[in-house]
Enzyme design. Structure first.
Site, short mmCIF file in Angstrom:
data_model
loop_
_atom_site.label_atom_id
_atom_site.label_comp_id
_atom_site.label_asym_id
_atom_site.label_seq_id
_atom_site.Cartn_x
_atom_site.Cartn_y
_atom_site.Cartn_z
N HIS A 35 24.02 59.50 46.36
CA HIS A 35 24.72 58.36 46.95
C HIS A 35 25.40 57.53 45.85
O HIS A 35 26.53 57.09 46.00
CB HIS A 35 23.72 57.42 47.66
CG HIS A 35 23.04 58.00 48.85
ND1 HIS A 35 21.69 58.29 48.87
CD2 HIS A 35 23.50 58.33 50.08
CE1 HIS A 35 21.36 58.76 50.06
NE2 HIS A 35 22.43 58.81 50.82
N GLN A 59 22.71 59.84 66.08
CA GLN A 59 22.92 61.18 65.52
C GLN A 59 21.64 61.99 65.41
O GLN A 59 21.66 63.12 64.94
CB GLN A 59 23.62 61.08 64.16
CG GLN A 59 22.74 60.55 63.04
CD GLN A 59 23.56 60.15 61.83
OE1 GLN A 59 24.40 59.27 61.90
NE2 GLN A 59 23.32 60.80 60.70
N SER A 185 18.90 64.85 48.43
CA SER A 185 18.94 64.43 49.83
C SER A 185 17.80 63.45 50.06
O SER A 185 16.73 63.59 49.45
CB SER A 185 18.74 65.66 50.72
OG SER A 185 18.36 65.28 52.01
N ARG A 187 16.04 63.41 52.50
CA ARG A 187 14.96 64.18 53.14
C ARG A 187 14.12 64.96 52.13
O ARG A 187 13.05 65.45 52.48
CB ARG A 187 15.53 65.14 54.18
CG ARG A 187 16.06 64.44 55.41
CD ARG A 187 16.34 65.40 56.55
NE ARG A 187 16.57 64.69 57.79
CZ ARG A 187 17.76 64.35 58.27
NH1 ARG A 187 18.85 64.69 57.63
NH2 ARG A 187 17.87 63.69 59.40
P1 AMP Z 1 23.34 59.89 54.18
O1 AMP Z 1 22.67 58.65 53.70
O2 AMP Z 1 22.50 61.12 54.09
O3 AMP Z 1 24.01 59.71 55.53
O4 AMP Z 1 24.53 60.16 53.16
C1 AMP Z 1 25.50 59.18 52.89
C2 AMP Z 1 26.62 59.79 52.11
O5 AMP Z 1 26.10 60.30 50.86
C3 AMP Z 1 27.27 60.98 52.81
O6 AMP Z 1 28.67 60.94 52.60
C4 AMP Z 1 26.63 62.16 52.12
O7 AMP Z 1 27.44 63.34 52.15
C5 AMP Z 1 26.50 61.64 50.71
N1 AMP Z 1 25.49 62.40 49.96
C6 AMP Z 1 24.21 62.66 50.34
N2 AMP Z 1 23.59 63.44 49.43
C7 AMP Z 1 24.51 63.68 48.45
C8 AMP Z 1 24.49 64.44 47.23
N3 AMP Z 1 23.41 65.10 46.83
N4 AMP Z 1 25.61 64.47 46.48
C9 AMP Z 1 26.73 63.81 46.88
N5 AMP Z 1 26.82 63.07 48.02
C10 AMP Z 1 25.72 63.02 48.79
#
Ligand code: AMP
Length: 278
Positions: A35, A59, A185, A187
């Site tokens: 992020h 979602q 991630s 997760r």
């Molecule tokens: P999320 O909080 O999982 O909804 O992710 C928020 C944003 O961060 C989204 O645009 C994701 O694609 C991006 N994101 C999540 N993990 C990564 C990562 N490992 N590398 C780059 N961007 C990421």
């Protein structure tokens, strides 16, 4: 760094900015270096960076991890303030869906939303476009940054923006990985150290495919088999594995430079997704 919780306060702030460029990064919090890398990308296009933290219920499917999704808000705000983010928008469900979660207007990007992750999680991209369009209308960014890690999501957002004539430039930012190659991630927190090591096979297998492709192997079946064989040796259950066109996400008959390997699976109930450009 200012934290704004309500749509009305955000709107007032937005009006005060006038026509300036504004880069926006929507997130669900539990922030990691992936992020944070999006913030560096945002800073290359605008002096003003807005991050939203909102765990969007629409979602998640009924049996998914909405209730256990991590919400370390204080730690997240701390990380963002160190990176000089201008505003963090942290709305609650009543702000985003004042008429209720299910009855509110939704936009659907057909076909693209039904493939891959959309096949095993039919509500997923409907929920994503439902929330992202709302966030775009509230924040009114000139640029929005999304991770390539969620490649299908990135393509769907680009398509929504183009179809609906939104004046927002969508920027894809590269995937940040752990040292062993596992895509970062939120997760990953559900995984043990052992499982994280096991999950790093995905990245190694992607690289093997890339090397074989560069060395002249051009047969889709043989290329995907390289990954499948390595994954079958682990506890990861494959949801999908394919080599697709980067824009349409259709399976390609023959691989070419720029097409993508896409993968999703589960390891001990934790969903893993990843992709790599060939
Ligand atoms: P999320 O909080 O999982 O909804 O992710 C928020 C944003 O961060 C989204 O645009 C994701 O694609 C991006 N994101 C999540 N993990 C990564 C990562 N490992 N590398 C780059 N961007 C990421």
């Amino acid at each position: 760094m200012r934290v704004i919780q309500t749509v009305s306060e955000f709107r007032e702030y937005r009006r005060s900015l006038g026509d300036s460029t504004l880069a926006f990064i929507p997130t669900m919090g539990a922030l990691h270096d992936g992020h944070l890398s999006l913030i560096s990308t945002a800073k290359t296009v605008s002096n003003i960076v807005i991050v939203s933290i909102y765990v969007n219920p629409t979602q998640f499917g009924k049996n998914e991890d909405l209730n256990r999704y991590p919400k370390p808000l204080e730690a997240d705000l701390d990380k963002l303030s160190k990176l000089n983010v201008d505003v963090v928008f942290t709305p609650n469900n009543e702000e985003i869906y004042p008429k209720g979660l299910e009855e509110s207007t939704q936009v659907i990007v057909p076909i693209l939303s039904e493939k891959w992750c959309g096949f095993s999680r039919p509500q997923f991209f409907k929920g994503i476009t439902k929330v992202v369009l709302r966030l775009f209308n509230i924040v009114q960014p000139t640029h929005a940054i999304f991770g390539e890690k969620d490649f299908q999501q990135l393509q769907i957002i680009k398509r929504m923006v183009s179809d609906l004539f939104l004046e927002i430039t969508i920027i894809g930012s590269p995937t940040t990985r752990e040292k062993n190659g596992l895509a970062m991630s939120s997760r990953n927190q559900y995984l043990s150290e052992n499982e994280k090591e096991m999950a790093s096979v995905i990245y190694r297998a992607f690289n093997d495919v890339k090397t074989n492709f560069k060395n002249g192997l051009k047969e889709i079946q043989s290329l995907t088999e390289i990954i499948r064989k390595q994954i079958l040796k682990t506890d990861i259950e494959i949801d999908y594995l394919a080599i697709v066109d980067s824009e349409t996400l259709e399976v390609v008959p023959q691989p070419y430079n720029g097409c993508r390997i896409v993968f999703a699976g589960t390891l001990n109930d934790t969903r893993l997704i990843d992709n790599m450009k060939l």
